[in-house]
Design an enzyme around this catalytic site. Sequence first.
Site, PDB file in Angstrom:
ATOM      1  N   PHE A  11       0.801  -1.222   0.000  1.00 20.94           N
ATOM      2  CA  PHE A  11       0.000   0.000   0.000  1.00 20.94           C
ATOM      3  C   PHE A  11       0.831   1.268   0.000  1.00 20.94           C
ATOM      4  O   PHE A  11       1.748   1.412   0.813  1.00 20.94           O
ATOM      5  CB  PHE A  11      -0.851   0.078   1.276  1.00 20.94           C
ATOM      6  N   ASP A  12       0.439   2.190  -0.839  1.00 19.56           N
ATOM      7  CA  ASP A  12       0.786   3.572  -0.570  1.00 19.56           C
ATOM      8  C   ASP A  12      -0.058   4.003   0.624  1.00 19.56           C
ATOM      9  O   ASP A  12      -1.156   3.482   0.835  1.00 19.56           O
ATOM     10  CB  ASP A  12       0.446   4.437  -1.789  1.00 19.56           C
TER      11      ASP A  12
END
Lengths: 241, 241
Positions: A11-12
Site C-alpha cells: 500500500f501507498d
Amino acid sequence: MKLTDFDTLTFDCYGTLIDWETGIFEGLRPLLERVKQPLTRDQVLEAHARHESSQQKYTPAKRYQELLPIVYKRLAEEWQVPFTLDDCMAYGKSVQNWPAFEDSAEALHYLKKHYKLVILSNIDNESFTYSNAKLQVEFDAIITAEDVGSYKPSPRNFEYMLDKLGDRGIKKEKILHTAESLFHDHKPANEFGLASCWIYRRHGQEGFGATMNPGQQPKVDFRFDNMAGLVKAHQEAVLQK
Amino acid sequence: MRLTDFKALTFDCYGTLIDWERGITAGLAPLVKRIDKPLTRDEVLEAHARHESSQQRYTPEMPYRDLLAVVFKRLAEEWNVPYTTDEAAAYGRSVAQWPAFPDSASTLQYLKKYFKLIILSNVDNESFAGSRSMLQVDFDAVITAEDVGSYKPSHRNFDYMLDMLPALGVRKEETLHIADSMFHDHEPAAELGIKSCWIYRRFEQRGFGATLRTVNEPPVEFKFTSMAQLVKAHHEELSKG
C-alpha cells in the site's frame, strides 16, 4: 486476473489510506489566511505537489518531517506571505495529525484476514507511527522513504521493497500494489511489472491534486473509487470461487 | 549592461553581507590563543577555508552549524592544541551571531524597493534566522545548503535556485548573482551562464582569506568594493535615466 490471485497487498499510505489532501490543506491554513490573492484548494495542492516533488529529488535522504518545513517555506515565498521557522517546523510535525479516510481502518481489518499487508510510503518512521494508530491494523512490513533513503517514484523504493519481500518468500507475481497516485506509484509499478490496483480517491474531481501529473496514463489492473470498493470486490470474488 | 536591466538579485550571505571573517576569527580566538607560534589572521582564515571546503564535499547534507564543529576539531588537530566537544559545538552555533558588514542592512533596504532579493547561502536554516535579524530586510526567498542538501560551489545549489525562479516570477536573464567569493559563487555562476556582480570585500587585503583560491579568475559583469558602491552605481543609473 482476480483479486484472489494475490497473497500480498503493498500500500501507498498518504493519499490512499490517509486523507493527506485534507491534512495538507489544514496544515497550510495559517499560511493561506495571509495570502492576498484567493487560491482554490486544487491550486494549493498543486503548488504543494510541485515543491514537494522537487524537494524530494534534491534531498532524497531528508526525513519527511524535515522536508515538509522546506516545502512550507517555498510555498510562503511563492505566495509572498511572511512566516517563521517555527511555522515551518510545525507544518512538518502536522503529518502526525493527518486524518485517515473513513473506510481505511475497517477495510484494512477485513483485508488482513486474506492478505499480508505491506506499507510502501514516502514518510519517516516517527510520523508513520501516528498514522498507524489511526489505521488500527498491524502491517506485516512498513517500508518508508527514511528506510530507503529516497522517495517514490524513485525505482530504488520498489527495488528495496521487492528485495525485502523476496527475502521473506513473497513472490512478485503474488503482490498487488494498491495506491491512489499514478505519479508516485502506478508509473513505477508498471516499470517493475507489478500488478496494480488504483484506489481513485479523487474520482469526480479535476486534475491530480497533491500528486504530480504522471504524463502518460499508466496501466492499472483494478480500479476502485475507495477502499470500501476494493473490499466489496474481494467479497464477491471469494463468493464466486 | 546596466544594473537596472535586472529584476532579481541573488546574494551570497557569508563574506558578502555578513562579515564572516570577523565571525570566524572571533569564534576561533580561544583556540588560536593556545597555539605556541603565533598565526596571522590570514593564516587562520586560509586553514579554515581548506578544512571547510573539504568537509563540505564529504558531508554535503550536514547542516552548517554541525559541519563547523567538525572544522573546529580539524583545526585544533592541525594546530596541536587541546579542545572539547562543547567548544566545537559552541563554534558551530556562533554563526547566528556573526556580525553584518556596516553597509549591508541599509543597502538591502534600498535595493528591496527595486529588486526581488534572494539569498543563496551555504548555511542552515536555524543559523540564518540569526543573520536575518541583523540584515533587517524581508528576503523574497532564502535558499540554504540545508534546503538543497549540498554546498556551493556545487552546481546543484544554483540549479535549485534556477528551478525556483518561475515560482518567484523571474527569469534567469533577469537575475544577477552578487557575491564576494570567486570560488563558491562566481566560478559556478559563470559555468552556468548566470550574470554576476563581484562585491570585492577583501580589496585592500592580499590573498583569498576564508575562501579558496580559484585557478582562473572567472568573468564578472560588475565589480564593486562594497554594497554601498553597488547602491551608488544603481542610484547613478536611475538619475541618468
